[in-house]
Design a protein around this motif. Structure first.
Motif, PDB file in Angstrom:
ATOM      1  N   LEU A   1       1.795   1.945 -12.401  1.00 19.73           N
ATOM      2  CA  LEU A   1       1.036   1.257 -11.380  1.00 19.73           C
ATOM      3  C   LEU A   1       1.924   0.972 -10.187  1.00 19.73           C
ATOM      4  O   LEU A   1       3.098   0.676 -10.331  1.00 19.73           O
ATOM      5  N   GLU A   2       1.329   1.051  -9.028  1.00 21.69           N
ATOM      6  CA  GLU A   2       2.079   0.827  -7.796  1.00 21.69           C
ATOM      7  C   GLU A   2       2.395  -0.651  -7.626  1.00 21.69           C
ATOM      8  O   GLU A   2       1.594  -1.525  -7.908  1.00 21.69           O
ATOM      9  N   SER A   3       3.580  -0.937  -7.142  1.00 20.31           N
ATOM     10  CA  SER A   3       4.022  -2.311  -6.967  1.00 20.31           C
ATOM     11  C   SER A   3       3.628  -2.813  -5.582  1.00 20.31           C
ATOM     12  O   SER A   3       3.628  -2.070  -4.611  1.00 20.31           O
ATOM     13  N   PHE A   4       3.304  -4.090  -5.511  1.00 18.88           N
ATOM     14  CA  PHE A   4       2.946  -4.724  -4.245  1.00 18.88           C
ATOM     15  C   PHE A   4       3.693  -6.047  -4.182  1.00 18.88           C
ATOM     16  O   PHE A   4       3.515  -6.905  -5.047  1.00 18.88           O
ATOM     17  N   ASP A   5       4.518  -6.228  -3.183  1.00 13.96           N
ATOM     18  CA  ASP A   5       5.282  -7.465  -3.034  1.00 13.96           C
ATOM     19  C   ASP A   5       4.732  -8.234  -1.840  1.00 13.96           C
ATOM     20  O   ASP A   5       4.945  -7.848  -0.688  1.00 13.96           O
ATOM     21  N   PRO A   6       4.014  -9.346  -2.090  1.00 15.61           N
ATOM     22  CA  PRO A   6       3.411 -10.081  -0.971  1.00 15.61           C
ATOM     23  C   PRO A   6       4.434 -10.633   0.010  1.00 15.61           C
ATOM     24  O   PRO A   6       4.131 -10.789   1.192  1.00 15.61           O
ATOM     25  N   VAL A   7       5.640 -10.913  -0.443  1.00 12.27           N
ATOM     26  CA  VAL A   7       6.666 -11.419   0.473  1.00 12.27           C
ATOM     27  C   VAL A   7       6.984 -10.367   1.536  1.00 12.27           C
ATOM     28  O   VAL A   7       7.144 -10.687   2.711  1.00 12.27           O
ATOM     29  N   ASP A   8       7.034  -9.099   1.130  1.00 13.04           N
ATOM     30  CA  ASP A   8       7.294  -8.017   2.088  1.00 13.04           C
ATOM     31  C   ASP A   8       6.144  -7.835   3.077  1.00 13.04           C
ATOM     32  O   ASP A   8       6.334  -7.314   4.168  1.00 13.04           O
ATOM     33  N   LYS A   9       4.929  -8.230   2.706  1.00 19.06           N
ATOM     34  CA  LYS A   9       3.743  -8.012   3.541  1.00 19.06           C
ATOM     35  C   LYS A   9       3.394  -9.211   4.413  1.00 19.06           C
ATOM     36  O   LYS A   9       2.577  -9.096   5.318  1.00 19.06           O
ATOM     37  N   HIS A  10       3.996 -10.357   4.148  1.00  9.20           N
ATOM     38  CA  HIS A  10       3.652 -11.594   4.842  1.00  9.20           C
ATOM     39  C   HIS A  10       3.790 -11.446   6.350  1.00  9.20           C
ATOM     40  O   HIS A  10       4.811 -10.989   6.857  1.00  9.20           O
ATOM     41  N   MET A  11       2.741 -11.797   7.073  1.00  3.92           N
ATOM     42  CA  MET A  11       2.683 -11.834   8.534  1.00  3.92           C
ATOM     43  C   MET A  11       2.734 -10.457   9.204  1.00  3.92           C
ATOM     44  O   MET A  11       2.925 -10.374  10.412  1.00  3.92           O
TER      45      MET A  11
ATOM     46  N   PRO B   1       1.140  -7.171  10.905  1.00  5.21           N
ATOM     47  CA  PRO B   1      -0.147  -6.805  11.517  1.00  5.21           C
ATOM     48  C   PRO B   1      -0.927  -5.899  10.552  1.00  5.21           C
ATOM     49  O   PRO B   1      -0.346  -5.201   9.720  1.00  5.21           O
ATOM     50  N   MET B   2      -2.242  -5.918  10.666  1.00  5.19           N
ATOM     51  CA  MET B   2      -3.088  -5.174   9.736  1.00  5.19           C
ATOM     52  C   MET B   2      -2.729  -3.691   9.660  1.00  5.19           C
ATOM     53  O   MET B   2      -2.697  -3.120   8.574  1.00  5.19           O
ATOM     54  N   LEU B   3      -2.476  -3.054  10.804  1.00  6.37           N
ATOM     55  CA  LEU B   3      -2.147  -1.630  10.757  1.00  6.37           C
ATOM     56  C   LEU B   3      -0.848  -1.373   9.993  1.00  6.37           C
ATOM     57  O   LEU B   3      -0.750  -0.411   9.237  1.00  6.37           O
ATOM     58  N   GLU B   4       0.127  -2.225  10.167  1.00 13.89           N
ATOM     59  CA  GLU B   4       1.383  -2.058   9.446  1.00 13.89           C
ATOM     60  C   GLU B   4       1.202  -2.356   7.961  1.00 13.89           C
ATOM     61  O   GLU B   4       1.743  -1.657   7.110  1.00 13.89           O
ATOM     62  N   LEU B   5       0.440  -3.360   7.657  1.00 16.10           N
ATOM     63  CA  LEU B   5       0.171  -3.720   6.267  1.00 16.10           C
ATOM     64  C   LEU B   5      -0.486  -2.557   5.524  1.00 16.10           C
ATOM     65  O   LEU B   5      -0.181  -2.284   4.371  1.00 16.10           O
ATOM     66  N   HIS B   6      -1.385  -1.854   6.204  1.00 12.18           N
ATOM     67  CA  HIS B   6      -2.126  -0.757   5.574  1.00 12.18           C
ATOM     68  C   HIS B   6      -1.528   0.624   5.862  1.00 12.18           C
ATOM     69  O   HIS B   6      -2.174   1.628   5.575  1.00 12.18           O
ATOM     70  N   ARG B   7      -0.339   0.675   6.417  1.00 16.09           N
ATOM     71  CA  ARG B   7       0.294   1.962   6.730  1.00 16.09           C
ATOM     72  C   ARG B   7       0.307   2.922   5.538  1.00 16.09           C
ATOM     73  O   ARG B   7       0.020   4.111   5.690  1.00 16.09           O
ATOM     74  N   PRO B   8       0.577   2.447   4.288  1.00 15.67           N
ATOM     75  CA  PRO B   8       0.582   3.393   3.162  1.00 15.67           C
ATOM     76  C   PRO B   8      -0.803   3.903   2.756  1.00 15.67           C
ATOM     77  O   PRO B   8      -0.906   4.828   1.968  1.00 15.67           O
ATOM     78  N   VAL B   9      -1.872   3.309   3.293  1.00 16.53           N
ATOM     79  CA  VAL B   9      -3.232   3.703   2.901  1.00 16.53           C
ATOM     80  C   VAL B   9      -3.640   4.929   3.706  1.00 16.53           C
ATOM     81  O   VAL B   9      -3.776   4.848   4.932  1.00 16.53           O
ATOM     82  N   PRO B  10      -3.851   6.064   3.036  1.00 14.11           N
ATOM     83  CA  PRO B  10      -4.222   7.287   3.765  1.00 14.11           C
ATOM     84  C   PRO B  10      -5.501   7.095   4.580  1.00 14.11           C
ATOM     85  O   PRO B  10      -6.511   6.616   4.070  1.00 14.11           O
ATOM     86  N   GLY B  11      -5.443   7.439   5.857  1.00 19.76           N
ATOM     87  CA  GLY B  11      -6.609   7.409   6.727  1.00 19.76           C
ATOM     88  C   GLY B  11      -6.993   6.035   7.251  1.00 19.76           C
ATOM     89  O   GLY B  11      -7.950   5.927   8.015  1.00 19.76           O
TER      90      GLY B  11
ATOM     91  N   ALA C   1      -5.570   3.886   9.450  1.00 17.09           N
ATOM     92  CA  ALA C   1      -5.438   3.730  10.908  1.00 17.09           C
ATOM     93  C   ALA C   1      -6.515   4.527  11.647  1.00 17.09           C
ATOM     94  O   ALA C   1      -7.164   4.011  12.561  1.00 17.09           O
ATOM     95  N   GLU C   2      -6.728   5.769  11.236  1.00 21.83           N
ATOM     96  CA  GLU C   2      -7.667   6.642  11.941  1.00 21.83           C
ATOM     97  C   GLU C   2      -9.121   6.302  11.643  1.00 21.83           C
ATOM     98  O   GLU C   2      -9.967   6.317  12.533  1.00 21.83           O
ATOM     99  N   ASP C   3      -9.422   6.009  10.378  1.00 26.69           N
ATOM    100  CA  ASP C   3     -10.819   5.879   9.966  1.00 26.69           C
ATOM    101  C   ASP C   3     -11.319   4.437   9.888  1.00 26.69           C
ATOM    102  O   ASP C   3     -12.507   4.190  10.070  1.00 26.69           O
ATOM    103  N   LEU C   4     -10.434   3.499   9.596  1.00 23.88           N
ATOM    104  CA  LEU C   4     -10.890   2.137   9.326  1.00 23.88           C
ATOM    105  C   LEU C   4     -10.281   1.068  10.222  1.00 23.88           C
ATOM    106  O   LEU C   4     -10.818  -0.039  10.306  1.00 23.88           O
ATOM    107  N   GLY C   5      -9.158   1.348  10.835  1.00 22.56           N
ATOM    108  CA  GLY C   5      -8.397   0.333  11.560  1.00 22.56           C
ATOM    109  C   GLY C   5      -9.209  -0.478  12.547  1.00 22.56           C
ATOM    110  O   GLY C   5      -9.239  -1.712  12.476  1.00 22.56           O
ATOM    111  N   ASP C   6      -9.911   0.179  13.466  1.00 25.42           N
ATOM    112  CA  ASP C   6     -10.673  -0.544  14.492  1.00 25.42           C
ATOM    113  C   ASP C   6     -11.818  -1.356  13.895  1.00 25.42           C
ATOM    114  O   ASP C   6     -12.017  -2.523  14.245  1.00 25.42           O
TER     115      ASP C   6
END
Length: 124
Positions: free
Chosen positions: A1-11, A13-23, A25-30
């Protein structure tokens, strides 16, 4: 299972937070930015996915029986909430609670098995 560390994600921006999520920025960001900006009441959702459990470095080309394969399949269910902080309304809090169990556990829970089957039939 993929690891998620909330301390690394704190504060982040949404686009940076979701950078690993394929598509994202292009499909869902706005549209997600608009939805988060307009959020006034808490939201929740649930989702599920299936995965095959493999040991690290294990080949995908395994010669296994149907029963052995079934014993390697897990279901992951996530419950997520999103809400604004009441006294700092410019900040959102996102919670996620994942549950993972082997699909073979459903044999002991016929009602859960029936509910899962109904969800799968509804995906078509």
């Amino acid at each position: 299972l993929e690891s998620f560390d909330p301390v690394d994600k704190h504060m982040l921006p949404m686009l940076e937070l979701h950078r690993p999520v394929p598509g994202y920025a292009e499909d869902l960001g706005d549209s997600m930015d608009r939805a988060f900006h307009a959020l006034r009441r808490p939201l929740w959702r649930a989702n599920f996915s299936f995965m095959e459990w493999r040991e690290e470095g294990e080949s995908e080309d395994l010669d296994v029986s149907d029963q052995e394969l079934l014993e390697r399949v897990y279901i992951k269910v996530e419950y997520e909430t999103l809400r604004r902080l009441p006294q700092h309304s410019d900040h959102l809090v996102f919670t996620i609670r994942p549950h993972v169990c082997p699909v073979t556990d459903f044999a002991a829970a016929p009602r859960a098995c029936a509910a899962l089957a109904a969800e799968l039939r509804g995906l078509s």
